[in-house]
Write a protein that holds these residues in place. Structure first.
Motif, PDB file in Angstrom:
ATOM      1  N   GLU A 106       0.838  -1.208   0.000  1.00 35.50           N
ATOM      2  CA  GLU A 106       0.000   0.000   0.000  1.00 35.50           C
ATOM      3  C   GLU A 106       0.871   1.254   0.000  1.00 35.50           C
ATOM      4  OE1 GLU A 106      -2.483  -0.297   3.391  1.00 35.50           O
ATOM      5  OE2 GLU A 106      -3.948  -1.617   2.431  1.00 35.50           O
ATOM      6  N   LYS A 107       1.945   1.210   0.735  1.00 37.45           N
ATOM      7  CA  LYS A 107       2.847   2.366   0.844  1.00 37.45           C
ATOM      8  C   LYS A 107       3.508   2.675  -0.498  1.00 37.45           C
ATOM      9  CE  LYS A 107       6.874   3.972   3.483  1.00 37.45           C
ATOM     10  NZ  LYS A 107       7.843   3.617   4.558  1.00 37.45           N
ATOM     11  N   LYS A 140      -1.552  -5.010  -6.255  1.00 40.20           N
ATOM     12  CA  LYS A 140      -2.753  -4.414  -5.651  1.00 40.20           C
ATOM     13  C   LYS A 140      -3.877  -5.441  -5.568  1.00 40.20           C
ATOM     14  CE  LYS A 140      -6.157  -0.708  -6.215  1.00 40.20           C
ATOM     15  NZ  LYS A 140      -6.125  -0.313  -4.805  1.00 40.20           N
ATOM     16  N   LYS A 184       1.039   4.076  -3.098  1.00 39.69           N
ATOM     17  CA  LYS A 184       0.795   5.499  -2.859  1.00 39.69           C
ATOM     18  C   LYS A 184       1.995   6.338  -3.300  1.00 39.69           C
ATOM     19  CE  LYS A 184      -0.509   8.748   0.789  1.00 39.69           C
ATOM     20  NZ  LYS A 184      -0.849   8.901   2.238  1.00 39.69           N
ATOM     21  N   LYS A 185       3.180   5.837  -3.050  1.00 38.11           N
ATOM     22  CA  LYS A 185       4.401   6.564  -3.402  1.00 38.11           C
ATOM     23  C   LYS A 185       4.491   6.826  -4.898  1.00 38.11           C
ATOM     24  CE  LYS A 185       9.452   6.184  -3.101  1.00 38.11           C
ATOM     25  NZ  LYS A 185      10.590   5.368  -2.584  1.00 38.11           N
ATOM     26  N   PHE A 186       4.040   5.852  -5.708  1.00 35.28           N
ATOM     27  CA  PHE A 186       4.124   5.988  -7.160  1.00 35.28           C
ATOM     28  C   PHE A 186       2.766   6.291  -7.794  1.00 35.28           C
ATOM     29  CE2 PHE A 186       7.824   3.411  -5.994  1.00 35.28           C
ATOM     30  CZ  PHE A 186       8.831   4.094  -6.648  1.00 35.28           C
ATOM     31  N   ASN A 187       1.839   6.799  -6.961  1.00 34.59           N
ATOM     32  CA  ASN A 187       0.518   7.245  -7.424  1.00 34.59           C
ATOM     33  C   ASN A 187      -0.248   6.149  -8.161  1.00 34.59           C
ATOM     34  OD1 ASN A 187       0.983   9.947  -6.486  1.00 34.59           O
ATOM     35  ND2 ASN A 187       2.259  10.296  -8.302  1.00 34.59           N
ATOM     36  N   ARG A 188      -0.282   4.961  -7.564  1.00 34.00           N
ATOM     37  CA  ARG A 188      -0.981   3.834  -8.169  1.00 34.00           C
ATOM     38  C   ARG A 188      -2.025   3.245  -7.233  1.00 34.00           C
ATOM     39  NH1 ARG A 188      -0.034   4.619 -13.398  1.00 34.00           N
ATOM     40  NH2 ARG A 188       1.988   5.695 -13.487  1.00 34.00           N
ATOM     41  N   GLU A 189      -2.513   4.037  -6.271  1.00 36.21           N
ATOM     42  CA  GLU A 189      -3.507   3.520  -5.315  1.00 36.21           C
ATOM     43  C   GLU A 189      -4.802   3.100  -6.006  1.00 36.21           C
ATOM     44  OE1 GLU A 189      -2.329   7.493  -3.255  1.00 36.21           O
ATOM     45  OE2 GLU A 189      -2.093   6.677  -5.290  1.00 36.21           O
ATOM     46  N   ASP A 190      -5.168   3.815  -7.076  1.00 37.10           N
ATOM     47  CA  ASP A 190      -6.439   3.555  -7.752  1.00 37.10           C
ATOM     48  C   ASP A 190      -6.257   2.863  -9.103  1.00 37.10           C
ATOM     49  OD1 ASP A 190      -7.782   4.890  -5.661  1.00 37.10           O
ATOM     50  OD2 ASP A 190      -7.372   6.826  -6.611  1.00 37.10           O
ATOM     51  N   CYS A 191      -5.146   2.178  -9.265  1.00 32.79           N
ATOM     52  CA  CYS A 191      -4.899   1.534 -10.553  1.00 32.79           C
ATOM     53  C   CYS A 191      -5.819   0.326 -10.737  1.00 32.79           C
ATOM     54  CB  CYS A 191      -3.436   1.090 -10.656  1.00 32.79           C
ATOM     55  SG  CYS A 191      -2.933  -0.143  -9.430  1.00 32.79           S
ATOM     56  N   GLU A 247      13.779   7.271 -11.181  1.00 33.20           N
ATOM     57  CA  GLU A 247      12.423   6.842 -10.835  1.00 33.20           C
ATOM     58  C   GLU A 247      12.239   5.354 -11.139  1.00 33.20           C
ATOM     59  OE1 GLU A 247       8.401   8.018  -9.548  1.00 33.20           O
ATOM     60  OE2 GLU A 247      10.473   8.646  -9.247  1.00 33.20           O
TER      61      GLU A 247
END
Length: 266
Positions: free
Chosen positions: A104-105, A189, A108-115, A140
């Motif tokens: 989860e961390k 995820k 969020k770090k790579f802006n993929r929470e909602d992938c 990156e």
């Protein structure tokens, strides 16, 4: 003060043997090994044996141990729950280790929470190729691949093959390679609660190896993989490109098998 050849002063308590160095093998005695009577650099026992030797010599010379500052300040924290991002869950029959919080961390770090979710960590049809164009942000890419590498080595052997492939393109990554990393994020995820489960049986160490078909036309390379199981799940595993070039798929299998046997002997 500096002690010359420090670790060589340590006395070994176990029987340890080593292969003879090149040039020191006598004809007719090629099968013989050297039995160590002293510690040696590179041995796991060396630091402990040197500390013990130094302690004995200093005390025998009349020095005294400082009793007022002898121990570390410690407290009992109870049973471990989370260690370095690895969640430890105890069940009736054993333990399960997973990294849901860490995954989860990094999402969020790579802006993929909602992938979106995918069922496999890689596209079996797509072939990753060397980047001959403009590279993407190498830093990156390295950060993302490093996070995936930590997840893989800790609790997720099921992404070892894809992470190993992606690691080969760290020097000059392309958009294709970055999209392949994003796919692994999507897979993690959807399988965020997957982990390794140890129940204590079977208590026999099992090892398996395999090699892929030649799948990189450019360098005729193949990929070896092996895994060791103990207590119901994987305790050691790898997936990496073979360094030798062989014209037979059967021989590639033997190379992979030799690697797993060598690991077992180590």
């Amino acid at each position: 003060m500096d002690v010359n050849t420090t670790f060589l002063n340590g006395d070994l308590e176990e029987e340890v043997y080593m292969k003879k160095l090149e040039g020191f093998v006598m004809p007719g005695k090629e099968h013989k090994r050297c039995k160590l009577v002293k510690s040696l650099y590179g041995l796991k026992q060396a630091p402990k044996q040197w500390h013990q030797k130094f302690d004995e010599v200093v005390l025998s010379s009349g020095f005294l141990l400082n009793q007022s500052d002898k121990y570390f300040s410690m407290k009992d924290m109870g049973e471990a729950d989370v260690i370095l991002g690895i969640k430890i869950k105890r069940e009736n029959k054993g333990i399960v280790i997973a990294q849901s919080y860490y995954i989860e961390k990094i999402l969020k770090k790579f802006n993929r929470e909602d992938c979106s979710l995918v069922s496999t960590p890689m596209d079996p049809v797509e072939k990753l190729i060397r980047n001959n164009g403009k590279p993407m942000d190498q830093l990156e890419y390295s950060r993302a691949n490093g996070c995936l590498m930590y997840v893989m080595t800790s609790t997720r052997p099921n992404i070892a093959y894809e992470v190993g492939r992606l690691y080969r393109f760290t020097s000059i990554p392309s958009r294709q390679h970055w999209h392949a990393i994003i796919r692994v994020f999507k897979y993690l995820k959807g399988t965020i609660n997957y982990g390794l489960s140890y129940v204590g049986y079977p208590s026999v160490l099992e090892g398996y190896s395999d090699a892929s078909w030649i799948n990189h036309v450019e360098d005729s390379s193949t990929t070896s993989g092996w895994v060791f199981l103990l207590g119901g799940d994987a305790i050691s595993f790898t997936s990496k490109k073979q360094t030798c070039i062989i014209g037979s798929t059967m021989k590639y299998e033997f190379v992979a098998l030799a690697a797993v046997v060598k690991k077992h002997n180590d």
